[in-house]
Design a protein around this motif. Sequence first.
Motif, PDB file in Angstrom:
ATOM      1  N   ARG B 291      43.363  10.381  15.387  1.00 22.02           N
ATOM      2  CA  ARG B 291      43.413  10.917  16.735  1.00 22.02           C
ATOM      3  C   ARG B 291      44.233  10.006  17.632  1.00 22.02           C
ATOM      4  O   ARG B 291      44.650   8.918  17.217  1.00 22.02           O
ATOM      5  N   ASP B 292      44.457  10.459  18.849  1.00 23.11           N
ATOM      6  CA  ASP B 292      45.103   9.582  19.803  1.00 23.11           C
ATOM      7  C   ASP B 292      44.357   9.692  21.124  1.00 23.11           C
ATOM      8  O   ASP B 292      43.259  10.244  21.175  1.00 23.11           O
ATOM      9  N   ALA B 293      44.974   9.183  22.166  1.00 26.29           N
ATOM     10  CA  ALA B 293      44.252   9.092  23.438  1.00 26.29           C
ATOM     11  C   ALA B 293      43.832  10.453  23.962  1.00 26.29           C
ATOM     12  O   ALA B 293      42.876  10.564  24.714  1.00 26.29           O
ATOM     13  N   ILE B 294      44.554  11.505  23.589  1.00 24.16           N
ATOM     14  CA  ILE B 294      44.214  12.802  24.177  1.00 24.16           C
ATOM     15  C   ILE B 294      43.540  13.717  23.171  1.00 24.16           C
ATOM     16  O   ILE B 294      43.461  14.912  23.386  1.00 24.16           O
ATOM     17  N   GLY B 295      43.051  13.187  22.101  1.00 23.93           N
ATOM     18  CA  GLY B 295      42.248  14.018  21.211  1.00 23.93           C
ATOM     19  C   GLY B 295      42.711  13.971  19.773  1.00 23.93           C
ATOM     20  O   GLY B 295      43.592  13.198  19.391  1.00 23.93           O
ATOM     21  N   ASN B 296      42.089  14.815  19.020  1.00 28.88           N
ATOM     22  CA  ASN B 296      42.316  14.870  17.594  1.00 28.88           C
ATOM     23  C   ASN B 296      43.734  15.350  17.292  1.00 28.88           C
ATOM     24  O   ASN B 296      44.257  16.212  17.975  1.00 28.88           O
ATOM     25  N   ILE B 297      44.342  14.795  16.260  1.00 27.82           N
ATOM     26  CA  ILE B 297      45.651  15.293  15.828  1.00 27.82           C
ATOM     27  C   ILE B 297      45.398  16.073  14.546  1.00 27.82           C
ATOM     28  O   ILE B 297      44.890  15.540  13.571  1.00 27.82           O
ATOM     29  N   SER B 326      51.602   6.770  19.599  1.00 31.90           N
ATOM     30  CA  SER B 326      50.485   5.881  19.304  1.00 31.90           C
ATOM     31  C   SER B 326      49.339   6.725  18.796  1.00 31.90           C
ATOM     32  O   SER B 326      49.181   7.874  19.198  1.00 31.90           O
ATOM     33  N   PHE B 393      30.426  -6.913  22.031  1.00 30.00           N
ATOM     34  CA  PHE B 393      29.132  -6.301  22.319  1.00 30.00           C
ATOM     35  C   PHE B 393      29.181  -4.842  21.913  1.00 30.00           C
ATOM     36  O   PHE B 393      30.072  -4.110  22.320  1.00 30.00           O
ATOM     37  N   SER B 394      28.240  -4.456  21.105  1.00 27.38           N
ATOM     38  CA  SER B 394      28.182  -3.066  20.682  1.00 27.38           C
ATOM     39  C   SER B 394      26.716  -2.665  20.699  1.00 27.38           C
ATOM     40  O   SER B 394      25.888  -3.357  21.260  1.00 27.38           O
ATOM     41  N   HIS B 395      26.414  -1.584  20.017  1.00 23.39           N
ATOM     42  CA  HIS B 395      25.072  -0.991  20.052  1.00 23.39           C
ATOM     43  C   HIS B 395      23.931  -1.979  20.285  1.00 23.39           C
ATOM     44  O   HIS B 395      23.569  -2.744  19.395  1.00 23.39           O
ATOM     45  N   LEU B 396      23.370  -1.973  21.460  1.00 17.81           N
ATOM     46  CA  LEU B 396      22.138  -2.697  21.791  1.00 17.81           C
ATOM     47  C   LEU B 396      22.207  -4.190  21.503  1.00 17.81           C
ATOM     48  O   LEU B 396      21.202  -4.814  21.197  1.00 17.81           O
ATOM     49  N   ASP B 397      23.383  -4.775  21.584  1.00 18.79           N
ATOM     50  CA  ASP B 397      23.490  -6.193  21.292  1.00 18.79           C
ATOM     51  C   ASP B 397      22.984  -7.026  22.453  1.00 18.79           C
ATOM     52  O   ASP B 397      23.107  -6.647  23.609  1.00 18.79           O
TER      53      ASP B 397
END
Lengths: 768, 611
Positions: B291-297, B326, B393-397
Amino acid sequence: MAVPVDTITKPTPASSTSTLRFAFGNVLAFFILLLIGVLAFSIRLFSVIKYESVIHEFDPYFNYRVTQFLTKNGIYDFWNWFDDRTWYPLGRVIGGTVYPGLTLTAGTIWKCVSGDDLVLQSLNIPLSVETVCVFTAPVFSAFAAWATYLLTKEVKGTGAGLTAAVLLAMVPSYISRSVAGSYDNEAVAIFALIFTFYLYIKTLNTGSLFYATLNSISYFYMVCSWGGYTFIINLIPMHVLLCIVTGRYSSRLYIAYAPLVVLGTLLAALVPVVGFNAVMTSEHFASFLGGMLRCSSIVASSPTKGWSGRSLSLLDPTYASKYIPIIASVSEHQPPTWPSYFMDINVLAFLVPAGIIACFSPLSDASAFVILYLVMSVYFSGVMVRLMLVLAPAACIMSGIALSEAFDVFTRSIKFYISSLSESLQTGVRDIVSGNNASPQNDVIKTDKREDSLKERPSRKNKKKDKEVVEKPSVKSKIEKRPLVLPVEASFFALFLTVLLGAFYVVHSVWAAAEAYSAPSIVLTSHSHDGLHVFDDFREAYAWLSHNTEIDDKVASWWDYGYQTTAMANRTVIVDNNTWNNTHIATVGTAMSSPEKAAWEIFNSLDVKYVLVVFGGLVGYPSDDINKFLWMVRIGGGVFPHIKEPDYLRDGQYRIDNQATPTMLNSLMYKLSYFRFVETDGGKGYDRVRRTEIGKKYFKLTHFEEVFTTHHWMVRIYKLKPQKNRIRGKTTKKSKSCLKSKGFVANCEGGGEEDIVNFLNHTTKRNH
Amino acid sequence: MGRFRFDLLILLLAIHWSTALSDLVISKLDRRIDLTSQIVRMSLSLKVENTGPDPVSEVSLTFPEYQAKNLALLMAISTEGKGKTKGFSSNLPIKVKQPDDSPPSLIWYAVSLLKGLGKGESLTLEVLAVFTHTLRPFPEKITQAEAQLFVFQDSAHFPVPYNVKIQSLTVKLPSENVESYTKLENTKLSGSEIKYGPYENLPALSYSPLAIHFPSNKPFAVSQELVREIEISHWGNVQVTEHYNLIHGGAQSTGEFSRLDYQARPNVRGASAFRNLIAMLPPRAHSIYYRDAIGNISTSNIYGDSSKTLLEIEPRYPMFGGWKTSFTIGYGLPLRDFLFQSGGSRFLNISFGSPMNDVLVENLTLKVVLPEGSKDIYVSIPFSAKQSRETKFSHLDIAGRPTVVIEKVNVVPEHNQYFQVYYKFSNLSLLTEPLMLIFGFFSLFVACIVYMHADFTISKTSASYLAKLQWDEVQATIQQLHDIINHCLAIHDKLEASLRELSRTGDVQACKAVRKSADSLLKDLSKDLKPLLAFLQSSPQAAHILPKVEELVVKERDLQEKIMLKHTTVVDSYEKKSGGRDIENRVASIQQKITALKQEVDDLLEFVEDI
């Protein structure tokens, strides 16, 4: 809360069992509500499952872009945001012209979930802003369903509330605006609308100042979210007026109304986009019953008597088409057709009258309000198809009441039949009459109980006057309820039919959610014999623009694509979907409908480097620019009179084949759309949308060059050729003649262009 | 043109260069240059002989500076003896070692041999040098229909600082077409190969420039920026996310782009463009997205078998020269294929570069996100790269995940080697986040329960407040009731007192009067008592004390009656002038009851008082 009250008032031997029953009922209702929330959320996920998690359509892209800005730059920058990426060269003050409710809501959710802000307790869940935006609407439709439950419960009890909540959770009209990805103001505004109404009714029923204050805050949220808040501020005063006229005035009414108007209006004036409109324009009139005369004298001094165009077209449906083509050009501002009622609210349309009848027995302040709400929203939805959205909750509440009452009657009849059957079996000898007497007694007690729990609050707290009002209908209903026992066969049959009706509604809603309303419109799909085919041309073009043009390049297109271009391609546009400046749009419309050279001059004066057109002729995409072209002509002609609509029509018909007028065939839009199109099918040039061969097949572009065309030709991007070097032009013969012809054209075309250029210079200056 | 100046300089220098390292002689030098892709690969095979008396432990290689700055990789392997390429010994260490008197336009690389090369000994050195950005598009701008042409410049003689006995060069081109090439002596074009040489007895650092101009339509995909993030989850997944900033690094496209031409004849009008790229992902890669910034390719394909997964991705638009795009690809890999345990620590063993073989990465940032709580992190990479640490920092870190950041420029497919990240991680830390969640929900429910059972409202309509009001009322009533009963008891005492008076004075009339007044008072009091009792009966709050209160009232009435009875009896007896003993006999039974009742009433009163 209702539980202790009931047990206190009825210390009968059966009190313990009834407590249990109520507790069980509450838990059941809670789980049903939970499931309704899940239903409301998940029915809106079809778009994510069938397509992808992406922002839909046009306006949501703007909201998404604003949210991105908000999350990146913070709230203070957001209020002061002057956007130079749009309405070039005017720009737009986003902070002061946008309803910030939705953006702030999604921004806050994002901050709470995954923001790196230490002030808010963040959970560090790595969600993108886009994901939050996509799922805001489904989450808020769950909230809206719950708010509907609360509102209907205040009006007609828990049963009706639950039914209405289920109906609202999947009403197609609301689904159409709140599928995942449809990140638009309406998504949160409908929740705010219903919740405000709920709090109003709650205040009306309790007379509590606490709820009145909450009501103003909820109203404030509504004002933040959507321009439709004027509906609230007009509807509630109307209801108050109705109550006063019909002699239902009470202190509760006063408490429900006065804080809302005073606090609510003060709060509303805090929202930059509303500001002093909250007291200055006629749309807010109804709220100031007292000072109406004085206000009107101030407001009437403005040209449209203080009404905005959209509101005027609400009062006079023909207004827009007469005076403001730009409002009329938006399809959602057209009046709806009958099928669209069936499409959007389906069987609710038939249930609503039954609901109204149910609301009249007994008629309380609350049910009067609901009736008024329905009547007003029916009118507004009849004017503008977009306002069908306001009708949907009213229709759901009414139908919920109707269905619930119907079920009540049918099940009571059946229950009565069963109990009389068992009675007769037990006693045998006893005659039917005694059994007949015994069981309705039960039922009456039951209904009483239900009504008591409803009426408990007002009757306890308020003065005798109110008590009389409330008690009278309940006595009446007691009398009425008794004969409402239908024959058992009939009630079984009717029950079956009602369930069938409900099933039909569910099937239709799921179909509407899955098929009709979940297309994101930037990705199109078609089913062909060899499977699914995806048309992703819009994003192809925007991605190309964003990566392969300079960051400061200006892109001109019809305003429909403005929001998407700024959001997806991050390029400056001339006009966009916030159609605040008619003249600017007319300039672009004029350029599109002018011949190439004149168009080039207009675009060049606007610093435009690329022109984007949407063309559906190759694949048969019907909402392309050629089909919108007449609106460009109309809007352009509205400001620049040298563009005349009849020039583009042959005998009043809009056509692009060889019968088309030369003005049409020479217009920029025609040329940019059909440039080298004829070579795609070997010299025929068959347009699959208009189902005809195009009129002018072989032509060259002199002032524009094709720089990009997407895979299915749906978006074509042209670059303005650089200006001819005038000094060199003196020496060579060819350029000389070119110059001459330039002067000739300028003379021929008349002052129109100059006017435009002058106008533009003027506006630019003024803006600076 | 700058390069030609350099070449000239080198040439001049080469002539004047005194061969200080002349002890070594290269008896045979074969060079192959592969120009089939944008990455130029030069493989050298040097047969080195030591003719001097001292053992030599280093062999120097020199590259002109313009080549050296684009040198992405230099590897050398020595195959000792005359035998075949047996026992592929590990890569020899190479470092830059610039002699003081060397011209600046030459960069020296010293290859350290594993063991010194003694007198008369020889060895074969296999060297692979990979260059990027050495092909120059010429012309630099082309239209859609034109083919892409490149110029390659080098020397026909490899400039080693030793005398070379025999040297030859083979250049491999992408196709048989060649626009032009420098014709030196012994130059031969056969098929898609150009052969220079063999040249004999060349002095050290001899240089003979050559240029080849040839068409190439191989994809010139250059990733200006690639951020690869490898996140390890001990729940069984290695998540790889790659963010590409891609540009077509070939000749700039200019003028119109006509989709019509491109669609009609893509191989002619758009030959220089590339449409797709193929990523070779490890086997069992799953959850692949593109995908890119504006959605799935939506233009991608996956083919896979047990040894690899092929992901064919197509950018949103065909990539012409100079066009950029990109995108992001991501995939999950099973943990057990990449994470191993050695001793007390674990290590991740995964490939370094981009999975796309055609892509040249200019700036690679590789981030390895280790689970929260990892310690003793150590990275082992087979080549040099810049390393740093950060925290993600990710999930509940809470403390964040330690992240190893590796940065490298000019990454070519040859860099796609396995590297290792060692770290220590206790399995218990795996449970922190689920436990946190459990605790969070638990405390939420507890809070809910507490909230439901407590009443925080200050509202006058709340049930508890109403209950409290009622209770207050009940208490007030009971207080009143208590007072009345006390009052009654006082009257009883008065009656008793009158009886005692009677026994002393014998004044029957006075006693009767007292009784009369007491009677009326008691009647009044019992009247007062009635509404209070009625209230208590109606009030639900008083339900649990009601029986006691009622009992009290009944007992009191009983007592009252008994006392009255006693009083009447005594007074009657006095009137009848009965004897004192007789009276006592008569009253005794009543008196007994009275004392018992009095006791009970007192007890009850005490109880009621407690309320």
